[in-house]
Design a protein around this motif. Structure first.
Motif, PDB file in Angstrom:
ATOM      1  N   LEU A   4       0.834  -1.205   0.000  1.00  0.00           N
ATOM      2  CA  LEU A   4       0.000   0.000   0.000  1.00  0.00           C
ATOM      3  C   LEU A   4       0.866   1.251   0.000  1.00  0.00           C
ATOM      4  CD1 LEU A   4      -2.790   1.373   0.244  1.00  0.00           C
ATOM      5  CD2 LEU A   4      -2.467   1.285   2.716  1.00  0.00           C
ATOM      6  N   VAL A   5       1.883   1.281   0.833  1.00  0.00           N
ATOM      7  CA  VAL A   5       2.771   2.442   0.891  1.00  0.00           C
ATOM      8  C   VAL A   5       3.530   2.595  -0.419  1.00  0.00           C
ATOM      9  CG1 VAL A   5       4.783   3.404   2.071  1.00  0.00           C
ATOM     10  CG2 VAL A   5       2.938   2.398   3.390  1.00  0.00           C
ATOM     11  N   LEU A   6       3.959   1.480  -1.013  1.00  0.00           N
ATOM     12  CA  LEU A   6       4.647   1.529  -2.303  1.00  0.00           C
ATOM     13  C   LEU A   6       3.712   2.038  -3.400  1.00  0.00           C
ATOM     14  CD1 LEU A   6       7.237   0.876  -3.864  1.00  0.00           C
ATOM     15  CD2 LEU A   6       6.276  -1.388  -4.284  1.00  0.00           C
ATOM     16  N   PHE A   7       2.470   1.563  -3.397  1.00  0.00           N
ATOM     17  CA  PHE A   7       1.485   2.020  -4.378  1.00  0.00           C
ATOM     18  C   PHE A   7       1.199   3.509  -4.221  1.00  0.00           C
ATOM     19  CE2 PHE A   7      -3.021   2.797  -5.395  1.00  0.00           C
ATOM     20  CZ  PHE A   7      -2.968   2.565  -6.764  1.00  0.00           C
ATOM     21  N   LEU A   8       1.052   3.974  -2.987  1.00  0.00           N
ATOM     22  CA  LEU A   8       0.810   5.399  -2.751  1.00  0.00           C
ATOM     23  C   LEU A   8       2.015   6.239  -3.178  1.00  0.00           C
ATOM     24  CD1 LEU A   8      -1.014   5.297   0.697  1.00  0.00           C
ATOM     25  CD2 LEU A   8      -2.012   5.773  -1.543  1.00  0.00           C
ATOM     26  N   GLY A   9       3.213   5.734  -2.957  1.00  0.00           N
ATOM     27  CA  GLY A   9       4.411   6.453  -3.389  1.00  0.00           C
ATOM     28  C   GLY A   9       4.496   6.575  -4.899  1.00  0.00           C
ATOM     29  N   VAL A  10       4.172   5.499  -5.607  1.00  0.00           N
ATOM     30  CA  VAL A  10       4.181   5.539  -7.072  1.00  0.00           C
ATOM     31  C   VAL A  10       3.116   6.499  -7.591  1.00  0.00           C
ATOM     32  CG1 VAL A  10       3.718   4.157  -9.138  1.00  0.00           C
ATOM     33  CG2 VAL A  10       5.213   3.270  -7.353  1.00  0.00           C
ATOM     34  N   CYS A  11       1.934   6.470  -6.998  1.00  0.00           N
ATOM     35  CA  CYS A  11       0.867   7.390  -7.406  1.00  0.00           C
ATOM     36  C   CYS A  11       1.238   8.837  -7.112  1.00  0.00           C
ATOM     37  CB  CYS A  11      -0.437   7.030  -6.717  1.00  0.00           C
ATOM     38  SG  CYS A  11      -1.188   5.529  -7.335  1.00  0.00           S
ATOM     39  N   PHE A  12       1.940   9.069  -6.013  1.00  0.00           N
ATOM     40  CA  PHE A  12       2.381  10.423  -5.682  1.00  0.00           C
ATOM     41  C   PHE A  12       3.364  10.946  -6.720  1.00  0.00           C
ATOM     42  CE2 PHE A  12       4.833  13.534  -3.194  1.00  0.00           C
ATOM     43  CZ  PHE A  12       3.795  14.323  -2.742  1.00  0.00           C
ATOM     44  N   VAL A  13       4.284  10.113  -7.134  1.00  0.00           N
ATOM     45  CA  VAL A  13       5.248  10.505  -8.166  1.00  0.00           C
ATOM     46  C   VAL A  13       4.535  10.730  -9.501  1.00  0.00           C
ATOM     47  CG1 VAL A  13       7.223   9.693  -9.514  1.00  0.00           C
ATOM     48  CG2 VAL A  13       7.210   9.427  -7.042  1.00  0.00           C
ATOM     49  N   LEU A  14       3.582   9.881  -9.842  1.00  0.00           N
ATOM     50  CA  LEU A  14       2.830  10.064 -11.082  1.00  0.00           C
ATOM     51  C   LEU A  14       2.007  11.355 -11.060  1.00  0.00           C
ATOM     52  CD1 LEU A  14       1.594   6.449 -11.885  1.00  0.00           C
ATOM     53  CD2 LEU A  14       3.392   7.762 -13.029  1.00  0.00           C
ATOM     54  N   GLY A  15       1.460  11.696  -9.914  1.00  0.00           N
ATOM     55  CA  GLY A  15       0.735  12.965  -9.796  1.00  0.00           C
ATOM     56  C   GLY A  15       1.652  14.150  -9.992  1.00  0.00           C
ATOM     57  N   GLY A  16       2.849  14.079  -9.433  1.00  0.00           N
ATOM     58  CA  GLY A  16       3.827  15.148  -9.651  1.00  0.00           C
ATOM     59  C   GLY A  16       4.259  15.248 -11.097  1.00  0.00           C
ATOM     60  N   LEU A  17       4.436  14.112 -11.755  1.00  0.00           N
ATOM     61  CA  LEU A  17       4.778  14.133 -13.175  1.00  0.00           C
ATOM     62  C   LEU A  17       3.634  14.676 -14.024  1.00  0.00           C
ATOM     63  CD1 LEU A  17       6.676  10.750 -13.591  1.00  0.00           C
ATOM     64  CD2 LEU A  17       7.618  13.063 -13.723  1.00  0.00           C
ATOM     65  N   ALA A  18       2.412  14.404 -13.617  1.00  0.00           N
ATOM     66  CA  ALA A  18       1.253  14.935 -14.346  1.00  0.00           C
ATOM     67  C   ALA A  18       1.208  16.451 -14.258  1.00  0.00           C
ATOM     68  CB  ALA A  18      -0.033  14.330 -13.802  1.00  0.00           C
ATOM     69  N   VAL A  19       1.585  16.997 -13.137  1.00  0.00           N
ATOM     70  CA  VAL A  19       1.617  18.459 -12.984  1.00  0.00           C
ATOM     71  C   VAL A  19       2.730  19.048 -13.846  1.00  0.00           C
ATOM     72  CG1 VAL A  19       2.022  20.347 -11.370  1.00  0.00           C
ATOM     73  CG2 VAL A  19       0.647  18.411 -10.684  1.00  0.00           C
ATOM     74  N   ALA A  20       3.892  18.418 -13.825  1.00  0.00           N
ATOM     75  CA  ALA A  20       5.051  18.968 -14.526  1.00  0.00           C
ATOM     76  C   ALA A  20       4.955  18.815 -16.038  1.00  0.00           C
ATOM     77  CB  ALA A  20       6.318  18.294 -14.023  1.00  0.00           C
ATOM     78  N   SER A  21       4.274  17.802 -16.519  1.00  0.00           N
ATOM     79  CA  SER A  21       4.287  17.525 -17.952  1.00  0.00           C
ATOM     80  C   SER A  21       3.100  18.100 -18.717  1.00  0.00           C
ATOM     81  CB  SER A  21       4.341  16.017 -18.181  1.00  0.00           C
ATOM     82  OG  SER A  21       3.155  15.410 -17.704  1.00  0.00           O
ATOM     83  N   ASN A  22       2.110  18.647 -18.057  1.00  0.00           N
ATOM     84  CA  ASN A  22       0.928  19.166 -18.748  1.00  0.00           C
ATOM     85  C   ASN A  22       0.923  20.685 -18.736  1.00  0.00           C
ATOM     86  OD1 ASN A  22      -0.412  16.762 -19.464  1.00  0.00           O
ATOM     87  ND2 ASN A  22      -0.998  16.473 -17.334  1.00  0.00           N
ATOM     88  N   PRO A  23       0.934  21.302 -19.917  1.00  0.00           N
ATOM     89  CA  PRO A  23       0.874  22.760 -19.955  1.00  0.00           C
ATOM     90  C   PRO A  23      -0.524  23.318 -19.679  1.00  0.00           C
ATOM     91  CG  PRO A  23       0.994  21.889 -22.171  1.00  0.00           C
ATOM     92  CD  PRO A  23       1.119  20.718 -21.240  1.00  0.00           C
ATOM     93  N   SER A  24      -1.546  22.487 -19.812  1.00  0.00           N
ATOM     94  CA  SER A  24      -2.912  22.942 -19.583  1.00  0.00           C
ATOM     95  C   SER A  24      -3.196  23.000 -18.084  1.00  0.00           C
ATOM     96  CB  SER A  24      -3.899  21.988 -20.250  1.00  0.00           C
ATOM     97  OG  SER A  24      -5.219  22.317 -19.893  1.00  0.00           O
TER      98      SER A  24
END
Length: 78
Positions: A4-24
């Motif tokens: 669960l902690v590993l899954f939450l960590g991966v989702c947290f990183v993906l959320g940060g990448l979603a913010v950084a990679s989307n200009p919209s």
């Protein structure tokens, strides 16, 4: 619990990448909400649910202000 902690960590990183990679700003705020929810879920899994709730409410208010400001700047004047 480790998964669960590993899954939450991966989702947290993906959320940060979603913010950084989307200009919209619309997709950026989705990434911010995802990162916020996952970060608070991580805190709940550690046993500090009150801190997670307060952090989520404060962070949600800050995200709302930034999102409205960025949408107002990105909107067409006509």
């Amino acid at each position: 619990m480790t998964y669960l902690v590993l899954f939450l960590g991966v989702c947290f990183v993906l959320g940060g990448l979603a913010v950084a990679s989307n200009p919209s700003p619309y997709y950026g705020v989705v990434g911010l909400v995802l990162a916020s929810v996952v970060g608070c879920g991580w805190l709940v899994s550690l046993g500090v649910s009150f801190v997670a709730l307060v952090l989520f409410m404060v962070y949600l208010g800050g995200m709302l202000v930034v999102f409205v400001y960025s949408v107002a700047l990105a909107a067409d004047p006509f």
